[in-house]
Design a protein around this motif. Structure first.
Motif, PDB file in Angstrom:
ATOM      1  N   THR A 162       0.820  -1.219   0.000  1.00  0.00           N
ATOM      2  CA  THR A 162       0.000   0.000   0.000  1.00  0.00           C
ATOM      3  C   THR A 162       0.852   1.267   0.000  1.00  0.00           C
ATOM      4  O   THR A 162       0.324   2.366  -0.043  1.00  0.00           O
ATOM      5  N   GLY A 163       2.149   1.125   0.081  1.00  0.00           N
ATOM      6  CA  GLY A 163       3.054   2.278   0.112  1.00  0.00           C
ATOM      7  C   GLY A 163       4.484   1.812   0.267  1.00  0.00           C
ATOM      8  O   GLY A 163       4.809   0.651   0.000  1.00  0.00           O
ATOM      9  N   PHE A 164       5.330   2.703   0.726  1.00  0.00           N
ATOM     10  CA  PHE A 164       6.765   2.432   0.737  1.00  0.00           C
ATOM     11  C   PHE A 164       7.385   2.351   2.128  1.00  0.00           C
ATOM     12  O   PHE A 164       8.585   2.147   2.254  1.00  0.00           O
ATOM     13  N   LYS A 165       6.573   2.505   3.176  1.00  0.00           N
ATOM     14  CA  LYS A 165       7.079   2.487   4.546  1.00  0.00           C
ATOM     15  C   LYS A 165       6.584   1.252   5.288  1.00  0.00           C
ATOM     16  O   LYS A 165       5.402   1.165   5.630  1.00  0.00           O
ATOM     17  N   PRO A 166       7.483   0.297   5.566  1.00  0.00           N
ATOM     18  CA  PRO A 166       7.062  -0.943   6.232  1.00  0.00           C
ATOM     19  C   PRO A 166       6.388  -0.738   7.589  1.00  0.00           C
ATOM     20  O   PRO A 166       5.523  -1.528   7.967  1.00  0.00           O
ATOM     21  N   SER A 167       6.742   0.308   8.308  1.00  0.00           N
ATOM     22  CA  SER A 167       6.133   0.540   9.618  1.00  0.00           C
ATOM     23  C   SER A 167       4.699   1.060   9.512  1.00  0.00           C
ATOM     24  O   SER A 167       3.915   0.911  10.433  1.00  0.00           O
ATOM     25  N   LYS A 168       4.344   1.637   8.369  1.00  0.00           N
ATOM     26  CA  LYS A 168       3.034   2.256   8.192  1.00  0.00           C
ATOM     27  C   LYS A 168       2.176   1.526   7.157  1.00  0.00           C
ATOM     28  O   LYS A 168       0.967   1.394   7.318  1.00  0.00           O
ATOM     29  N   ASP A 169       2.800   1.072   6.092  1.00  0.00           N
ATOM     30  CA  ASP A 169       2.075   0.472   4.981  1.00  0.00           C
ATOM     31  C   ASP A 169       1.994  -1.046   5.120  1.00  0.00           C
ATOM     32  O   ASP A 169       2.636  -1.636   5.984  1.00  0.00           O
ATOM     33  N   ARG A 170       1.209  -1.667   4.258  1.00  0.00           N
ATOM     34  CA  ARG A 170       0.954  -3.097   4.353  1.00  0.00           C
ATOM     35  C   ARG A 170       1.118  -3.797   3.010  1.00  0.00           C
ATOM     36  O   ARG A 170       0.953  -3.187   1.957  1.00  0.00           O
ATOM     37  N   ILE A 171       1.377  -5.086   3.081  1.00  0.00           N
ATOM     38  CA  ILE A 171       1.471  -5.915   1.874  1.00  0.00           C
ATOM     39  C   ILE A 171       0.066  -6.178   1.343  1.00  0.00           C
ATOM     40  O   ILE A 171      -0.855  -6.432   2.113  1.00  0.00           O
ATOM     41  N   ILE A 217      -6.314  -1.650   5.483  1.00  0.00           N
ATOM     42  CA  ILE A 217      -6.343  -0.212   5.207  1.00  0.00           C
ATOM     43  C   ILE A 217      -6.674  -0.021   3.731  1.00  0.00           C
ATOM     44  O   ILE A 217      -6.548  -0.955   2.937  1.00  0.00           O
ATOM     45  N   GLU A 218      -7.099   1.174   3.379  1.00  0.00           N
ATOM     46  CA  GLU A 218      -7.460   1.471   1.991  1.00  0.00           C
ATOM     47  C   GLU A 218      -6.231   1.521   1.096  1.00  0.00           C
ATOM     48  O   GLU A 218      -5.169   1.991   1.494  1.00  0.00           O
ATOM     49  N   ILE A 219      -6.413   1.062  -0.127  1.00  0.00           N
ATOM     50  CA  ILE A 219      -5.383   1.212  -1.154  1.00  0.00           C
ATOM     51  C   ILE A 219      -5.698   2.525  -1.877  1.00  0.00           C
ATOM     52  O   ILE A 219      -6.802   2.690  -2.405  1.00  0.00           O
ATOM     53  N   THR A 220      -4.762   3.428  -1.894  1.00  0.00           N
ATOM     54  CA  THR A 220      -4.993   4.733  -2.516  1.00  0.00           C
ATOM     55  C   THR A 220      -4.948   4.631  -4.045  1.00  0.00           C
ATOM     56  O   THR A 220      -4.379   3.681  -4.600  1.00  0.00           O
ATOM     57  N   ARG A 221      -5.525   5.613  -4.709  1.00  0.00           N
ATOM     58  CA  ARG A 221      -5.480   5.647  -6.182  1.00  0.00           C
ATOM     59  C   ARG A 221      -4.042   5.695  -6.679  1.00  0.00           C
ATOM     60  O   ARG A 221      -3.713   5.096  -7.692  1.00  0.00           O
ATOM     61  N   HIS A 222      -3.207   6.443  -5.965  1.00  0.00           N
ATOM     62  CA  HIS A 222      -1.804   6.552  -6.355  1.00  0.00           C
ATOM     63  C   HIS A 222      -1.150   5.173  -6.409  1.00  0.00           C
ATOM     64  O   HIS A 222      -0.450   4.833  -7.368  1.00  0.00           O
ATOM     65  N   ILE A 223      -1.374   4.367  -5.387  1.00  0.00           N
ATOM     66  CA  ILE A 223      -0.794   3.020  -5.343  1.00  0.00           C
ATOM     67  C   ILE A 223      -1.407   2.141  -6.438  1.00  0.00           C
ATOM     68  O   ILE A 223      -0.696   1.367  -7.091  1.00  0.00           O
ATOM     69  N   THR A 224      -2.697   2.271  -6.675  1.00  0.00           N
ATOM     70  CA  THR A 224      -3.341   1.498  -7.748  1.00  0.00           C
ATOM     71  C   THR A 224      -2.734   1.837  -9.100  1.00  0.00           C
ATOM     72  O   THR A 224      -2.561   0.946  -9.940  1.00  0.00           O
ATOM     73  N   THR A 225      -2.345   3.092  -9.321  1.00  0.00           N
ATOM     74  CA  THR A 225      -1.712   3.448 -10.599  1.00  0.00           C
ATOM     75  C   THR A 225      -0.335   2.794 -10.733  1.00  0.00           C
ATOM     76  O   THR A 225       0.134   2.551 -11.836  1.00  0.00           O
ATOM     77  N   ILE A 226       0.295   2.489  -9.609  1.00  0.00           N
ATOM     78  CA  ILE A 226       1.618   1.851  -9.638  1.00  0.00           C
ATOM     79  C   ILE A 226       1.514   0.349  -9.868  1.00  0.00           C
ATOM     80  O   ILE A 226       2.208  -0.210 -10.709  1.00  0.00           O
ATOM     81  N   ASN A 227       0.632  -0.332  -9.104  1.00  0.00           N
ATOM     82  CA  ASN A 227       0.611  -1.797  -9.170  1.00  0.00           C
ATOM     83  C   ASN A 227      -0.675  -2.394  -9.747  1.00  0.00           C
ATOM     84  O   ASN A 227      -0.758  -3.612  -9.907  1.00  0.00           O
ATOM     85  N   GLY A 228      -1.676  -1.567 -10.023  1.00  0.00           N
ATOM     86  CA  GLY A 228      -2.908  -2.062 -10.635  1.00  0.00           C
ATOM     87  C   GLY A 228      -3.864  -2.764  -9.685  1.00  0.00           C
ATOM     88  O   GLY A 228      -4.918  -3.231 -10.095  1.00  0.00           O
ATOM     89  N   ILE A 229      -3.510  -2.827  -8.410  1.00  0.00           N
ATOM     90  CA  ILE A 229      -4.353  -3.530  -7.441  1.00  0.00           C
ATOM     91  C   ILE A 229      -5.300  -2.540  -6.775  1.00  0.00           C
ATOM     92  O   ILE A 229      -4.881  -1.516  -6.254  1.00  0.00           O
TER      93      ILE A 229
END
Length: 160
Positions: free
Chosen positions: A22-31, A76-88
């Motif tokens: 969901t992002g680039f920070k392991p402490s905050k984001d999730r697989i 947690i929610e997957i943001t549009r920004h992340i969806t544009t990166i990985n399509g999920i």
């Protein structure tokens, strides 16, 4: 296991893997996805190769014992920004298992094989380590070959 310093690729057993998050920070984001393939040397069977090439990324290839592909409900929610990166999108992970469950399954899948990932040390393994720390999962496989690091070492003279 053979000494990696003197072993040929054809002699090694390893798992090539990639995470989507969901992002680039392991402490905050999730697989949100773990995809992996067991390799015995450098060859992929023709049947598996054809299946992979003819399947879209949201299909399940678990009928192959050498493939692991799991979507994860990150909580947690997957943001549009992340969806544009990985399509999920959120719809792809709704109702999927938790990070802890999928990580445990992935660790079982890996066993004692060497891990191989692009930017694996600075990204993928940091997420795996963080999940293990957060959930108390024990993962003793400390060997990850980072193909980005390797390519930079092999091509030092080239402009980055």
């Amino acid at each position: 296991m053979k000494n990696i310093a003197v072993a040929r690729l054809s002699q090694l057993k390893y798992v090539v893997f990639d995470l989507e998050t969901t992002g680039f920070k392991p402490s905050k984001d999730r697989i949100i996805q773990i995809a992996a393939m067991k390799m015995d040397g450098a060859k992929i069977s023709k049947n598996l190769r054809n299946d992979i090439l003819s399947t879209d990324k949201f299909s399940d290839l678990k009928h192959h014992k050498s493939v692991f592909n799991a979507f994860v409900n990150p909580g947690i929610e997957i943001t549009r920004h992340i969806t544009t990166i990985n399509g999920i999108e959120n719809k792809h992970v709704d109702g999927k298992p938790s990070e802890e469950l999928v990580t445990r399954e992935f660790i079982d899948f890996v066993g004692d094989r060497i891990l191989v990932a692009q930017n694996g040390i600075k990204f993928d393994m940091k997420f795996i380590d963080e999940i293990c720390k957060r959930t108390g999962i024990k993962f003793d496989n400390g060997l990850c070959l980072d193909t980005m690091w390797l390519s930079r070492k092999l091509h030092r003279s080239e402009e980055r």
